[in-house]
Design an enzyme around this catalytic site. Structure first.
Site, PDB file in Angstrom:
ATOM      1  N   ARG A  51       0.815  -1.218   0.000  1.00 23.09           N
ATOM      2  CA  ARG A  51       0.000   0.000   0.000  1.00 23.09           C
ATOM      3  C   ARG A  51       0.847   1.265   0.000  1.00 23.09           C
ATOM      4  NH1 ARG A  51      -3.725  -0.274   5.078  1.00 23.09           N
ATOM      5  NH2 ARG A  51      -1.608  -0.674   5.731  1.00 23.09           N
ATOM      6  N   LYS A 148      -0.082 -18.800   6.824  1.00 21.13           N
ATOM      7  CA  LYS A 148      -0.860 -18.994   8.043  1.00 21.13           C
ATOM      8  C   LYS A 148      -1.047 -17.627   8.712  1.00 21.13           C
ATOM      9  CE  LYS A 148       1.923 -19.523  12.082  1.00 21.13           C
ATOM     10  NZ  LYS A 148       2.458 -20.252  13.182  1.00 21.13           N
ATOM     11  N   ASP A 177       2.973 -24.140   4.923  1.00 22.65           N
ATOM     12  CA  ASP A 177       3.353 -24.392   6.318  1.00 22.65           C
ATOM     13  C   ASP A 177       4.857 -24.604   6.232  1.00 22.65           C
ATOM     14  OD1 ASP A 177       4.172 -25.579   8.702  1.00 22.65           O
ATOM     15  OD2 ASP A 177       2.137 -26.269   9.106  1.00 22.65           O
ATOM     16  N   HIS A 178       5.613 -23.620   6.687  1.00 27.80           N
ATOM     17  CA  HIS A 178       7.049 -23.672   6.375  1.00 27.80           C
ATOM     18  C   HIS A 178       7.742 -24.866   7.038  1.00 27.80           C
ATOM     19  CE1 HIS A 178       7.293 -21.333  10.119  1.00 27.80           C
ATOM     20  NE2 HIS A 178       8.466 -21.885  10.257  1.00 27.80           N
ATOM     21  N   LYS A 182      11.164 -27.865   5.594  1.00 32.90           N
ATOM     22  CA  LYS A 182      12.452 -28.127   6.254  1.00 32.90           C
ATOM     23  C   LYS A 182      13.064 -29.416   5.716  1.00 32.90           C
ATOM     24  CE  LYS A 182      11.519 -25.657  10.544  1.00 32.90           C
ATOM     25  NZ  LYS A 182      12.665 -24.764  10.651  1.00 32.90           N
ATOM     26  N   GLU A 216      10.333 -23.055  22.144  1.00 28.72           N
ATOM     27  CA  GLU A 216      10.969 -21.776  21.837  1.00 28.72           C
ATOM     28  C   GLU A 216      11.449 -21.145  23.134  1.00 28.72           C
ATOM     29  OE1 GLU A 216       8.772 -19.477  18.545  1.00 28.72           O
ATOM     30  OE2 GLU A 216       7.211 -20.625  19.533  1.00 28.72           O
ATOM     31  N   ASP A 235      -1.884 -21.440  17.181  1.00 28.18           N
ATOM     32  CA  ASP A 235      -0.691 -20.895  16.522  1.00 28.18           C
ATOM     33  C   ASP A 235       0.276 -22.003  16.073  1.00 28.18           C
ATOM     34  OD1 ASP A 235       0.830 -18.598  15.741  1.00 28.18           O
ATOM     35  OD2 ASP A 235       2.209 -19.013  17.400  1.00 28.18           O
ATOM     36  N   HIS A 240       1.578 -26.620  12.483  1.00 24.49           N
ATOM     37  CA  HIS A 240       2.918 -27.224  12.401  1.00 24.49           C
ATOM     38  C   HIS A 240       2.990 -28.614  13.041  1.00 24.49           C
ATOM     39  CE1 HIS A 240       4.019 -23.349  11.022  1.00 24.49           C
ATOM     40  NE2 HIS A 240       4.090 -22.765  12.192  1.00 24.49           N
ATOM     41  N   LYS A 331       6.297 -21.303  24.599  1.00 32.99           N
ATOM     42  CA  LYS A 331       7.193 -20.138  24.583  1.00 32.99           C
ATOM     43  C   LYS A 331       7.979 -20.109  25.886  1.00 32.99           C
ATOM     44  CE  LYS A 331       5.145 -18.142  20.972  1.00 32.99           C
ATOM     45  NZ  LYS A 331       5.832 -18.002  19.704  1.00 32.99           N
TER      46      LYS A 331
HETATM   47  P1  NAP Z   1       3.285  -6.922   8.158  1.00 34.06           P
HETATM   48  O1  NAP Z   1       4.697  -6.719   8.537  1.00 34.06           O
HETATM   49  O2  NAP Z   1       2.225  -6.191   8.923  1.00 34.06           O
HETATM   50  O3  NAP Z   1       3.143  -6.566   6.620  1.00 34.06           O
HETATM   51  C1  NAP Z   1       1.894  -6.473   5.991  1.00 34.06           C
HETATM   52  C2  NAP Z   1       2.102  -6.090   4.539  1.00 34.06           C
HETATM   53  O4  NAP Z   1       0.813  -5.983   3.949  1.00 34.06           O
HETATM   54  C3  NAP Z   1       2.796  -4.757   4.331  1.00 34.06           C
HETATM   55  O5  NAP Z   1       3.671  -4.859   3.240  1.00 34.06           O
HETATM   56  C4  NAP Z   1       1.633  -3.843   3.993  1.00 34.06           C
HETATM   57  O6  NAP Z   1       1.997  -2.799   3.154  1.00 34.06           O
HETATM   58  C5  NAP Z   1       0.733  -4.764   3.229  1.00 34.06           C
HETATM   59  N1  NAP Z   1      -0.648  -4.281   3.226  1.00 34.06           N
HETATM   60  C6  NAP Z   1      -1.444  -4.019   4.291  1.00 34.06           C
HETATM   61  N2  NAP Z   1      -2.654  -3.591   3.868  1.00 34.06           N
HETATM   62  C7  NAP Z   1      -2.608  -3.583   2.515  1.00 34.06           C
HETATM   63  C8  NAP Z   1      -3.539  -3.247   1.504  1.00 34.06           C
HETATM   64  N3  NAP Z   1      -4.784  -2.814   1.788  1.00 34.06           N
HETATM   65  N4  NAP Z   1      -3.159  -3.346   0.237  1.00 34.06           N
HETATM   66  C9  NAP Z   1      -1.919  -3.771  -0.093  1.00 34.06           C
HETATM   67  N5  NAP Z   1      -1.001  -4.126   0.808  1.00 34.06           N
HETATM   68  C10 NAP Z   1      -1.337  -4.011   2.104  1.00 34.06           C
HETATM   69  O7  NAP Z   1       2.852  -8.454   8.228  1.00 34.06           O
HETATM   70  P2  NAP Z   1       3.823  -9.746   8.122  1.00 34.06           P
HETATM   71  O8  NAP Z   1       4.367 -10.036   9.467  1.00 34.06           O
HETATM   72  O9  NAP Z   1       4.758  -9.579   6.999  1.00 34.06           O
HETATM   73  O10 NAP Z   1       2.769 -10.899   7.829  1.00 34.06           O
HETATM   74  C11 NAP Z   1       2.177 -11.090   6.550  1.00 34.06           C
HETATM   75  C12 NAP Z   1       1.326 -12.360   6.608  1.00 34.06           C
HETATM   76  O11 NAP Z   1       2.164 -13.476   6.872  1.00 34.06           O
HETATM   77  C13 NAP Z   1       0.286 -12.366   7.713  1.00 34.06           C
HETATM   78  O12 NAP Z   1      -0.842 -13.112   7.301  1.00 34.06           O
HETATM   79  C14 NAP Z   1       0.983 -13.123   8.845  1.00 34.06           C
HETATM   80  O13 NAP Z   1       0.077 -13.715   9.723  1.00 34.06           O
HETATM   81  C15 NAP Z   1       1.741 -14.148   8.048  1.00 34.06           C
HETATM   82  N6  NAP Z   1       2.940 -14.672   8.721  1.00 34.06           N
HETATM   83  C16 NAP Z   1       3.932 -13.835   9.121  1.00 34.06           C
HETATM   84  C17 NAP Z   1       5.069 -14.345   9.716  1.00 34.06           C
HETATM   85  C18 NAP Z   1       6.211 -13.469  10.130  1.00 34.06           C
HETATM   86  O14 NAP Z   1       7.220 -14.007  10.566  1.00 34.06           O
HETATM   87  N7  NAP Z   1       6.120 -12.164  10.010  1.00 34.06           N
HETATM   88  C19 NAP Z   1       5.187 -15.740   9.931  1.00 34.06           C
HETATM   89  C20 NAP Z   1       4.142 -16.578   9.499  1.00 34.06           C
HETATM   90  C21 NAP Z   1       3.035 -16.030   8.899  1.00 34.06           C
HETATM   91  P3  NAP Z   1       2.289  -1.318   3.714  1.00 34.06           P
HETATM   92  O15 NAP Z   1       3.347  -1.499   4.739  1.00 34.06           O
HETATM   93  O16 NAP Z   1       2.744  -0.609   2.523  1.00 34.06           O
HETATM   94  O17 NAP Z   1       0.988  -0.848   4.276  1.00 34.06           O
END
Ligand code: NAP
Length: 484
Positions: A51, A148, A177-178, A182, A216, A235, A240, A331
């Site tokens: 965005r 997820k 599911d990462h 592995k 963890e 979670d 997993h 955790k």
């Molecule tokens: P994040 O850091 O909050 O990033 C969200 C992303 O979505 C940002 O790039 C944001 O862009 C974009 N976004 C939000 N609203 C939007 C919209 N309306 N249109 C287009 N883009 C939009 O989240 P994240 O941690 O990367 O997680 C992403 C997904 O992966 C989630 O479903 C999370 O549950 C899952 N996940 C994450 C992890 C992890 O380690 N982080 C692990 C497993 C699963 P802007 O910043 O430009 O707004």
């Protein structure tokens, strides 16, 4: 040993959420490593979509920083990073509106694999899927990758599946599911189905019980409020640990192909018995002198969400009737480790007499740290002291076995993204699998909510609540030590 790099077809990969945490920590550094390994076709491109406003140069800088921060192994030189960044573009897109979609359409090429990674909140999955279709940028061979959490219960998972199914066929949907990416998890299948040695013993006649531990050391920290809405069951266990359980328990598929493997996994989930409350222990970590308790981290002094869970599960089928599967995750435990341990029964009769003690084989499969496998076998203690028995490990650390190449054990995300490009769904969850896992999980959660069950407090950096140890002690078993 030199690892082979199997080329993939030319592709355009769009990462929705390309500026987010997951993209920066895992997806983009992973793609960079595949680029360094020579696996990315010369014209393949990666398009970040999010965005916020960035031009391509700013996005490339963000990715450069992410690679430097998160690429620990196989660090290529700045020249390599520069060459990789050339492949990157950025488009500002609003998943819920019309901004940016025409520009994205302009960027997409015909005649190459189109993959769309939804690295955004699940609430945006339906919106993005719909726009990909309405803007005509997802043909029949296009793939979507979703992260997820895939729902928080059966109803929400069904809705997500239905939202995606309106626009994409199941063969186009890659639910990540990462854990399945592995190396050791895949090796588990190689060991089971590539050797004649283990499979005859892989049943309740020879296996006493199986332990699956994902421990963890970190707490929920800054994401406490978010975590408090899910807890360890949703979670970790529903996805997993359940996937690991399936791979350990499933029947040999007739072929190593996506539906044959996933059909067998689904049968395991469907054969899981409901778990009664005596066979579930939930916990919350306590404060230390310097660190907050779970409830403080969660920002709710009355939170009933678990940061630890242990379960005793039974699988109702011919192979496993009578063999319990103990699952445990949490955790702030004493070490960061993920392990599956197959605990074999004692030999039926000891010819060495009582004094030789009791010995049983254990096959342990380590997912992290240092991926590998160990088989505990019993031998004679060396020396002239008579026939005394001792257990020794037959150890296969991948780092040692693979020498220099182990440095390059492919990260789960790298492997899975390349599987998406290849169009291989074997290591991804199918919609019915996810729903079956929730169908088993939901009643357990409902039952403890109905009973007003309170998680047991446990000391931070311990093995979890005493009650979890008691659950096994009651039947003469014990958990393996949580250690790195
Ligand atoms: P994040 O850091 O909050 O990033 C969200 C992303 O979505 C940002 O790039 C944001 O862009 C974009 N976004 C939000 N609203 C939007 C919209 N309306 N249109 C287009 N883009 C939009 O989240 P994240 O941690 O990367 O997680 C992403 C997904 O992966 C989630 O479903 C999370 O549950 C899952 N996940 C994450 C992890 C992890 O380690 N982080 C692990 C497993 C699963 P802007 O910043 O430009 O707004």
């Amino acid at each position: 040993m030199v690892s082979r790099v199997i080329p993939v077809d030319d592709f355009d990969l769009v990462i929705f959420g390309g500026t987010g945490d997951l993209a920066r920590r895992k997806i983009l550094p992973g793609l960079y490593r595949r680029f360094c390994a020579g696996q990315m076709p010369e014209t393949a491109r990666i398009i970040g979509a999010a965005r916020s406003e960035h031009d391509t140069e700013e996005f490339r800088q963000l990715v450069r920083d992410a690679i430097r921060e998160f690429s620990t192994k196989n660090t290529c030189d700045e020249g390599q990073i520069g060459a990789f960044l050339e492949r990157l573009d950025y488009v500002q897109v609003d998943a819920r509106g019309s901004d940016g979609w025409d520009a994205l359409k302009e960027m997409m090429r015909d005649g190459v694999v189109k993959a769309y990674y939804f690295s955004v909140a699940p609430s945006l999955f339906g919106d993005i899927a719909e726009r990909l279709q309405s803007y005509g940028i997802a043909d029949e061979s296009a793939r979507i990758v979703v992260e997820k959490p895939f729902g928080r219960d059966l109803d929400s998972a069904k809705k997500l599946n239905a939202d995606l199914a309106k626009h994409f066929d199941e063969t186009q949907i890659y639910r990540i599911d990462h854990y399945l990416g592995k190396e050791t998890v895949q090796n588990l299948m190689a060991v089971r189905f590539g050797n004649i040695l283990f499979e005859p013993l892989w049943n309740s006649q020879y296996v006493d019980h199986i332990q699956i531990t994902v421990a963890e050391t970190v707490g929920v920290g800054g994401r406490g409020e978010y975590y408090d809405r899910s807890g360890a069951m949703r979670d970790m266990v529903q996805n997993h640990l359940m996937q690991l359980l399936c791979l350990i328990a499933m029947e040999p598929p007739s072929r190593f192909d996506p539906d044959a493997v996933r059909d067998e996994k689904l049968k395991v989930i469907r054969a899981l018995e409901p778990v009664d409350h005596h066979s579930i222990v939930r916990g919350q970590y306590e404060a230390t002198a310097t660190e907050p308790s779970y409830r403080e981290d969660a920002g709710d002094p009355r939170s009933t969400t678990e940061s630890f869970i242990a379960l005793r599960c039974m699988i109702s089928n011919w192979r496993w009737a009578g063999t319990p599967f103990f699952l445990r995750t949490g955790k702030k435990l004493k070490a960061r480790t993920s392990e599956i341990a197959v605990m074999f029964k004692d030999a039926p009769h000891s010819i060495f007499g009582e004094e030789a003690g009791r010995h049983a084989n254990v096959l342990s499969i380590r997912l992290q740290p240092n991926e590998g496998m160990t088989l505990k076998v019993t031998i004679k203690e060396p020396g002239p002291g008579g026939m005394r028995l001792v257990d020794v490990p037959l150890d296969m650390s991948f780092a040692e076995a693979l020498g220099d190449d182990a440095e390059e054990i492919t990260d789960a995300y790298e492997r899975l993204i390349m599987d998406v490009i290849r169009g291989n769904q074997t290591l991804f969850m199918r919609g019915d699998e996810v729903e079956a896992a929730w169908a088993w999980t939901d009643p357990l959660i409902e039952s403890w909510e109905k009973r007003g069950d309170m998680p047991k407090a446990y000391e931070a950096y311990s093995s979890g609540p005493e009650e979890a140890a008691m659950m096994l002690h009651r039947e003469g078993r014990r958990w393996r030590e949580i250690k790195e």
